[in-house]
Design a protein around this motif. Structure first.
Motif, short mmCIF file in Angstrom:
data_model
loop_
_atom_site.label_atom_id
_atom_site.label_comp_id
_atom_site.label_asym_id
_atom_site.label_seq_id
_atom_site.Cartn_x
_atom_site.Cartn_y
_atom_site.Cartn_z
N MET A 45 3.36 -14.26 -3.72
CA MET A 45 3.00 -15.61 -2.65
C MET A 45 2.17 -14.43 -1.38
SD MET A 45 3.99 -18.19 -3.88
CE MET A 45 4.40 -19.30 -2.43
N THR A 46 2.71 -13.27 -0.56
CA THR A 46 2.45 -12.80 0.40
C THR A 46 1.13 -12.20 0.03
OG1 THR A 46 4.29 -12.56 0.98
CG2 THR A 46 3.02 -11.39 2.13
N THR A 47 0.37 -12.68 1.41
CA THR A 47 -0.87 -11.79 0.53
C THR A 47 -1.30 -10.30 0.81
OG1 THR A 47 -2.82 -13.60 1.86
CG2 THR A 47 -3.66 -11.60 1.55
N LYS A 48 -2.47 -9.68 -0.53
CA LYS A 48 -1.61 -8.04 0.02
C LYS A 48 -1.82 -7.68 1.54
CE LYS A 48 -3.58 -3.70 -1.19
NZ LYS A 48 -5.42 -3.14 -2.16
N GLY A 49 -3.43 -7.79 2.16
CA GLY A 49 -3.54 -7.93 3.84
C GLY A 49 -2.36 -7.66 4.52
N LYS A 50 -1.53 -8.81 4.51
CA LYS A 50 -0.41 -9.52 5.18
C LYS A 50 0.72 -8.33 5.39
CE LYS A 50 -3.27 -12.15 7.74
NZ LYS A 50 -3.47 -11.74 8.92
N VAL A 51 1.02 -8.16 3.79
CA VAL A 51 2.25 -6.74 3.72
C VAL A 51 2.42 -5.49 4.28
CG1 VAL A 51 3.10 -5.77 2.02
CG2 VAL A 51 2.11 -7.85 1.58
N PRO A 52 3.36 -5.00 5.22
CA PRO A 52 3.42 -3.92 6.00
C PRO A 52 3.59 -2.36 4.53
CG PRO A 52 5.06 -5.71 6.58
CD PRO A 52 4.59 -6.43 4.88
N GLU A 53 2.75 -1.32 5.33
CA GLU A 53 2.65 -0.35 4.19
C GLU A 53 3.35 -0.37 3.97
OE1 GLU A 53 -0.54 0.57 3.40
OE2 GLU A 53 -1.04 -0.96 4.55
N LYS A 54 4.53 -0.07 4.67
CA LYS A 54 5.93 0.86 4.12
C LYS A 54 6.41 -0.53 2.50
CE LYS A 54 10.84 2.42 5.37
NZ LYS A 54 11.91 2.56 6.76
N THR A 55 5.95 -0.84 3.15
CA THR A 55 6.81 -2.76 1.81
C THR A 55 5.82 -2.22 0.20
OG1 THR A 55 8.03 -3.97 3.12
CG2 THR A 55 7.55 -4.60 1.30
N LYS A 56 4.56 -2.13 0.96
CA LYS A 56 3.09 -2.12 -0.53
C LYS A 56 3.79 -0.93 -0.75
CE LYS A 56 -0.90 -3.13 1.63
NZ LYS A 56 -1.53 -2.87 2.12
N GLU A 57 4.10 0.44 -0.51
CA GLU A 57 3.85 1.62 -0.65
C GLU A 57 5.58 0.84 -1.98
OE1 GLU A 57 4.67 4.68 2.24
OE2 GLU A 57 2.49 4.21 2.51
N LYS A 58 6.53 0.54 -1.70
CA LYS A 58 7.89 1.01 -2.10
C LYS A 58 7.93 0.21 -3.86
CE LYS A 58 12.17 -0.68 -1.46
NZ LYS A 58 13.61 -1.04 -0.23
N LEU A 59 6.80 -1.05 -3.55
CA LEU A 59 6.52 -2.58 -4.57
C LEU A 59 4.89 -1.62 -5.08
CD1 LEU A 59 6.81 -5.37 -2.35
CD2 LEU A 59 8.98 -4.46 -4.02
N TYR A 60 4.82 -0.33 -5.44
CA TYR A 60 2.82 0.28 -5.86
C TYR A 60 3.55 -0.23 -7.47
CZ TYR A 60 -1.06 2.18 -7.57
OH TYR A 60 -1.79 3.09 -7.86
N LEU A 61 4.29 -0.02 -7.88
CA LEU A 61 4.50 0.20 -9.57
C LEU A 61 4.44 -0.79 -10.07
CD1 LEU A 61 5.62 2.00 -12.08
CD2 LEU A 61 8.02 1.92 -10.95
N LEU A 62 5.72 -1.72 -9.15
CA LEU A 62 5.31 -2.99 -9.54
C LEU A 62 3.83 -3.89 -9.79
CD1 LEU A 62 9.39 -4.30 -8.90
CD2 LEU A 62 8.42 -3.16 -10.27
N THR A 63 3.71 -4.17 -8.08
CA THR A 63 2.38 -4.82 -7.94
C THR A 63 0.97 -4.29 -8.00
OG1 THR A 63 2.27 -4.00 -6.24
CG2 THR A 63 3.72 -5.48 -6.27
N LYS A 64 0.67 -2.68 -8.59
CA LYS A 64 -0.76 -2.79 -8.92
C LYS A 64 -1.55 -3.46 -9.42
CE LYS A 64 0.85 0.97 -11.99
NZ LYS A 64 0.67 2.57 -12.40
N PRO A 65 -0.93 -3.66 -10.44
CA PRO A 65 -2.30 -4.36 -11.54
C PRO A 65 -3.33 -5.44 -10.80
CG PRO A 65 0.21 -4.63 -12.04
CD PRO A 65 0.34 -3.66 -11.10
N TYR A 66 -1.86 -6.03 -9.63
CA TYR A 66 -2.41 -7.09 -8.80
C TYR A 66 -2.84 -6.91 -7.08
CZ TYR A 66 0.36 -8.73 -12.32
OH TYR A 66 1.03 -8.94 -13.95
N TRP A 67 -2.60 -6.07 -6.82
CA TRP A 67 -2.78 -5.25 -4.93
C TRP A 67 -3.59 -3.88 -5.38
CZ3 TRP A 67 2.85 -6.28 -2.29
CH2 TRP A 67 2.72 -7.55 -2.57
N GLY A 68 -3.60 -3.53 -6.53
CA GLY A 68 -4.11 -2.37 -6.77
C GLY A 68 -4.05 -1.17 -5.90
#
Length: 299
Positions: free
Chosen positions: A276-299
């Motif tokens: 639901m959250t746009t990639k650009g609005k996600v805090p970097e720390k959270t983005k790094e934590k979720l990278y394994l799960l979200t990389k097909p969609y957020w890169g």
């Protein structure tokens, strides 16, 4: 549901989450143990990686090999994250349950297709911290994988014991067993079996885009059946030992089938329409934590 966006499964692995009484996976060849650290802490135990039935299998004892974690204390997020990090795309989850229906006798096995959640102290998502995802849990178990496990298991059930396809798993917090009033309430809801772990795993597995199926092994009639003695740890342990042998055989047969068929599942792209959250609005720390799960969609 189309599978056009599902990634290549040719090198994917099968995960097995061993429950009470199943702390090792017999038949694994070329076994090596791996210690994995995750953004969600350490898994329940060392990961065991080996070959079984023509596929690489990742085995983890959910309570630890010495049964050190209560159902509430199991590090569910770390366990599923570790599986995902090792390219597990299918999980088979043997676990002990109590029967809530007369036709499901002790030592029977149920392949459930639905859940009711009565837990209240569990992490039910990887998300948060500025990132929101809503995945579909209408069918919480993978129908394809569950059908494969049921087909593999039916011919392996000992005489006098039955494998039941379908049913509702009531997930309770534990670690104490139910009161009689609770047990009868769950029966009135039409629940089939009661356990303490699988629902939490299934939710997290869906977010991790892993197909999940349960081997729910009945050890007792909970406490609703006045014609039977109330459930005790001794009774559960005795029946766990009897269940472990047939559960191992079913997992071995299922592993061979998964290795041959590499079945596609709707779970394999569950996050595609769930973020639901746009990639650009996600805090970097959270983005790094979720990278394994979200990389097909957020890169």
């Amino acid at each position: 549901m189309t599978f056009s966006s599902i990634p290549d499964l040719s090198q994917a692995r099968l995960g097995v989450l061993g429950g009470s009484g199943l702390y090792n996976m017999e038949g694994l060849e070329n076994v090596k143990e791996i210690k994995i650290k995750t953004p969600f802490g350490e898994p329940s135990d060392l990961i065991r990686l080996g070959n079984l039935g023509g596929i690489e299998v990742v085995f983890l004892a959910r309570h630890g090999r010495n049964h050190s974690f209560t159902p509430t204390e199991v590090p569910y997020q770390a366990n599923i994250w570790a599986m995902k990090s090792l390219n597990v795309r299918w999980i088979i989850s043997p676990s002990a349950v109590g029967s809530l229906q007369e036709q499901v006798r002790p030592l029977d096995i149920v392949i459930p297709d639905q859940f009711i959640d009565r837990t209240h102290q569990r992490p039910l998502t990887f998300f948060g911290g500025g990132a929101v995802a809503h995945v579909s849990m209408a069918d919480p178990f993978c129908n394809t994988l569950s059908r494969l496990v049921a087909e593999a298991g039916e011919s392996l059930m000992p005489e006098g014991r039955q494998l039941h396809r379908g049913g509702t798993y009531l997930a309770m917090e534990g670690p104490a067993f139910s009161t009689r009033a609770e047990s009868n309430l769950y029966r009135s809801w039409g629940c089939t079996v009661i356990g303490m772990t699988n629902h939490t795993e299934a939710r997290l597995a869906r977010e991790a885009e892993i197909a999940y199926s349960s081997l729910a092994m009945s050890t007792d009639y909970d406490c609703w059946n006045s014609e039977q003695a109330n459930v005790t740890v001794e009774q559960v342990i005795e029946n766990l030992k009897a269940n472990a042998k047939v559960a191992t055989a079913i997992v071995q047969a299922s592993a061979q089938k998964v290795g041959e068929l590499r079945p596609k599942s709707a779970a394999h792209n569950a996050l595609k329409d769930g973020l639901m959250t746009t990639k650009g609005k996600v805090p970097e720390k959270t983005k790094e934590k979720l990278y394994l799960l979200t990389k097909p969609y957020w890169g």
